[in-house]
Motif scaffolding. Structure first.
Motif, PDB file in Angstrom:
ATOM      1  N   PRO A   1      -5.058  55.870  14.725  1.00  0.00           N
ATOM      2  CA  PRO A   1      -4.008  56.723  14.584  1.00  0.00           C
ATOM      3  C   PRO A   1      -3.404  57.098  15.839  1.00  0.00           C
ATOM      4  O   PRO A   1      -4.224  57.424  17.029  1.00  0.00           O
ATOM      5  CB  PRO A   1      -4.599  57.875  13.836  1.00  0.00           C
ATOM      6  N   VAL A   2      -1.980  57.074  15.766  1.00  0.00           N
ATOM      7  CA  VAL A   2      -1.738  57.376  17.283  1.00  0.00           C
ATOM      8  C   VAL A   2      -0.424  58.494  17.005  1.00  0.00           C
ATOM      9  O   VAL A   2       0.055  58.648  16.136  1.00  0.00           O
ATOM     10  CB  VAL A   2      -0.835  56.159  17.813  1.00  0.00           C
ATOM     11  N   SER A   3       0.143  59.027  18.158  1.00  0.00           N
ATOM     12  CA  SER A   3       1.252  60.147  18.019  1.00  0.00           C
ATOM     13  C   SER A   3       1.986  59.645  19.303  1.00  0.00           C
ATOM     14  O   SER A   3       1.505  59.625  20.321  1.00  0.00           O
ATOM     15  CB  SER A   3       0.649  61.467  18.224  1.00  0.00           C
ATOM     16  N   PHE A   4       3.457  59.079  18.985  1.00  0.00           N
ATOM     17  CA  PHE A   4       3.929  58.700  20.106  1.00  0.00           C
ATOM     18  C   PHE A   4       5.450  59.551  20.120  1.00  0.00           C
ATOM     19  O   PHE A   4       6.200  59.608  19.389  1.00  0.00           O
ATOM     20  CB  PHE A   4       4.406  57.338  19.743  1.00  0.00           C
ATOM     21  N   LYS A   5       5.343  60.168  21.417  1.00  0.00           N
ATOM     22  CA  LYS A   5       6.494  61.029  21.549  1.00  0.00           C
ATOM     23  C   LYS A   5       7.553  60.651  22.388  1.00  0.00           C
ATOM     24  O   LYS A   5       7.487  60.108  23.589  1.00  0.00           O
ATOM     25  CB  LYS A   5       6.137  62.372  22.346  1.00  0.00           C
ATOM     26  N   THR A   6       8.837  60.124  21.823  1.00  0.00           N
ATOM     27  CA  THR A   6       9.972  59.808  22.861  1.00  0.00           C
ATOM     28  C   THR A   6      10.897  60.861  23.117  1.00  0.00           C
ATOM     29  O   THR A   6      10.752  61.917  22.859  1.00  0.00           O
ATOM     30  CB  THR A   6      10.666  58.649  21.886  1.00  0.00           C
ATOM     31  N   GLU A   7      11.949  60.306  23.575  1.00  0.00           N
ATOM     32  CA  GLU A   7      12.906  61.536  24.100  1.00  0.00           C
ATOM     33  C   GLU A   7      13.673  62.356  22.911  1.00  0.00           C
ATOM     34  O   GLU A   7      13.688  63.534  22.775  1.00  0.00           O
ATOM     35  CB  GLU A   7      14.159  60.852  24.771  1.00  0.00           C
ATOM     36  N   LYS A   8      13.524  61.547  21.630  1.00  0.00           N
ATOM     37  CA  LYS A   8      14.200  62.162  20.510  1.00  0.00           C
ATOM     38  C   LYS A   8      13.212  62.234  19.321  1.00  0.00           C
ATOM     39  O   LYS A   8      13.562  63.397  18.375  1.00  0.00           O
ATOM     40  CB  LYS A   8      15.573  60.967  20.105  1.00  0.00           C
ATOM     41  N   ASP A   9      12.138  61.610  19.237  1.00  0.00           N
ATOM     42  CA  ASP A   9      11.400  61.548  18.024  1.00  0.00           C
ATOM     43  C   ASP A   9       9.686  61.837  18.433  1.00  0.00           C
ATOM     44  O   ASP A   9       9.266  61.475  19.566  1.00  0.00           O
ATOM     45  CB  ASP A   9      11.322  60.337  17.587  1.00  0.00           C
ATOM     46  N   LEU A  10       9.181  62.236  17.477  1.00  0.00           N
ATOM     47  CA  LEU A  10       7.659  62.127  17.346  1.00  0.00           C
ATOM     48  C   LEU A  10       7.356  61.308  16.154  1.00  0.00           C
ATOM     49  O   LEU A  10       7.384  61.534  15.235  1.00  0.00           O
ATOM     50  CB  LEU A  10       6.982  63.664  17.201  1.00  0.00           C
ATOM     51  N   ILE A  11       6.762  60.235  16.836  1.00  0.00           N
ATOM     52  CA  ILE A  11       6.398  59.221  15.459  1.00  0.00           C
ATOM     53  C   ILE A  11       5.020  59.122  15.455  1.00  0.00           C
ATOM     54  O   ILE A  11       4.008  58.971  16.273  1.00  0.00           O
ATOM     55  CB  ILE A  11       6.807  57.814  16.096  1.00  0.00           C
ATOM     56  N   ASN A  12       4.341  59.164  14.331  1.00  0.00           N
ATOM     57  CA  ASN A  12       2.866  58.995  13.998  1.00  0.00           C
ATOM     58  C   ASN A  12       2.868  57.816  13.377  1.00  0.00           C
ATOM     59  O   ASN A  12       3.574  57.420  12.657  1.00  0.00           O
ATOM     60  CB  ASN A  12       2.350  60.155  13.183  1.00  0.00           C
TER      61      ASN A  12
END
Length: 185
Positions: free
Chosen positions: A147-158
């Protein structure tokens, strides 16, 4: 009679020398292994700084306070019990940083296995968190099926997995959950 005794003694000495020669052919490697358990490292290095280059250009740099050397094994590796930081460089020498509590480097496969509290901060400040991440040096590729949590400038994607080149130009979170912003045309 004296000549016969000399001949017999000479043959005995030759036979003894040949026997000793053939019985000692592996003794040096056996002596080197004395005192080293199969489960122990053959060495410990402090403040290690491993650099990986391709055609003279720095691709990655692995830094750690303590490296355990298990290169005496059938499948040789280095272990980093006290954590490791991996810097990955793109073609413009921009640096992304990967930090983990634990790591392995497998010499025969060019694979770096980062484990426990793995955090990637890309050169453009995107952040990925997971419990395990592999870096394939020969393919210049990062991936995990954890499992991952990826934070971009606009979003938090799991999601459940991550796949990307080291430049992060085609980063992909697998089995996505979470909120994603889509732009309309």
């Amino acid at each position: 009679m004296l000549k016969t005794q000399t001949y017999i003694k000479k043959n005995i000495v030759i036979a003894f020398a040949v026997t000793m020669f053939f019985s000692c052919n592996n003794s040096l490697s056996n002596v080197q292994k004395i005192g080293i358990s199969d489960n122990e490292p053959i060495g410990v290095e402090y403040n290690s700084n491993l650099k990986y280059t391709d055609s003279g250009k720095l691709k990655a740099n692995l830094v750690s306070t303590k490296l355990f050397d298990y290169s005496n094994r059938d499948f040789p590796f280095h272990e980093f019990k006290d954590g490791a930081t991996l810097y990955v460089y793109d073609d413009q020498s921009r640096k992304s940083t990967i930090v983990a509590d634990y790591a392995y480097v497998y010499a025969d496969t060019d694979l770096i296995d980062m484990r426990s509290n793995v955090v990637i901060t890309t050169h453009d400040n995107q952040v990925l968190k997971t419990e395990q991440l592999y870096y394939d040096q020969s393919k210049d590729w990062l991936y995990t099926n954890k499992p991952v949590s990826f934070k971009t400038e606009k979003d938090l994607i799991n999601g459940n997995g991550f796949d990307s080149n080291s430049k992060f130009t085609n980063a992909e979170v697998l089995e996505v959950t979470g909120i994603i912003t889509l732009e309309e045309d």
